[in-house]
Write a protein that holds these residues in place. Sequence first.
Motif, PDB file in Angstrom:
ATOM      1  N   ASN A  36      35.127  17.320  13.087  1.00  0.00           N
ATOM      2  CA  ASN A  36      35.939  16.264  12.237  1.00  0.00           C
ATOM      3  C   ASN A  36      35.650  16.584  10.600  1.00  0.00           C
ATOM      4  N   ASN A  37      36.171  17.833  10.303  1.00  0.00           N
ATOM      5  CA  ASN A  37      35.241  18.234   8.832  1.00  0.00           C
ATOM      6  C   ASN A  37      33.969  17.201   8.200  1.00  0.00           C
ATOM      7  N   GLY A  38      32.758  17.453   9.173  1.00  0.00           N
ATOM      8  CA  GLY A  38      31.867  16.419   8.634  1.00  0.00           C
ATOM      9  C   GLY A  38      31.429  17.727   8.232  1.00  0.00           C
ATOM     10  N   GLY A  39      29.778  16.900   7.877  1.00  0.00           N
ATOM     11  CA  GLY A  39      28.478  18.106   7.477  1.00  0.00           C
ATOM     12  C   GLY A  39      27.368  17.300   7.986  1.00  0.00           C
ATOM     13  N   ASP A  40      26.279  17.858   6.940  1.00  0.00           N
ATOM     14  CA  ASP A  40      24.660  16.892   7.301  1.00  0.00           C
ATOM     15  C   ASP A  40      24.943  15.465   6.642  1.00  0.00           C
ATOM     16  N   VAL A  41      24.429  14.304   7.666  1.00  0.00           N
ATOM     17  CA  VAL A  41      24.253  13.185   7.706  1.00  0.00           C
ATOM     18  C   VAL A  41      23.141  12.731   7.376  1.00  0.00           C
ATOM     19  N   GLU A  42      22.736  12.059   5.720  1.00  0.00           N
ATOM     20  CA  GLU A  42      21.947  11.664   5.202  1.00  0.00           C
ATOM     21  C   GLU A  42      21.532  10.625   6.088  1.00  0.00           C
ATOM     22  N   GLU A  43      22.663   9.432   6.241  1.00  0.00           N
ATOM     23  CA  GLU A  43      21.936   7.709   6.980  1.00  0.00           C
ATOM     24  C   GLU A  43      23.352   7.564   7.589  1.00  0.00           C
ATOM     25  N   VAL A  44      23.131   6.610   8.265  1.00  0.00           N
ATOM     26  CA  VAL A  44      24.262   5.662   8.804  1.00  0.00           C
ATOM     27  C   VAL A  44      23.698   4.494   8.755  1.00  0.00           C
TER      28      VAL A  44
END
Length: 97
Positions: A36-44
């Motif tokens: 999903n072209n994503g990476g490390d998520v800090e916060e949702v």
Amino acid sequence: AAKASRTVVIAGVPDGLLQDDVMADILTIHFQKSRNNGGDVEEVTYPTGNKGVAYVTFEDQEVVRSVLRKGDHRLEDKRLSQSYPLRVTPYCEKVSS
């Protein structure tokens, strides 16, 4: 980078299907996946003041650009009965309804 520049707005989050923390977890997983072209998520941030809207903040601003480049985001999880198209847009301080 300032937090706003590392944040995207997610619209189209299915509302009321699952508990809020479960939906936030599903969103975190989605945006951490490389496909999903994503990476490390800090916060949702979910829920927000707007129905079906979440904010995802990444640790790296580069990830924001790559997530925005991927046109077709579909939220898929075994806890969801179907996949849901998501609209991903840059976060703007002046968000108006």
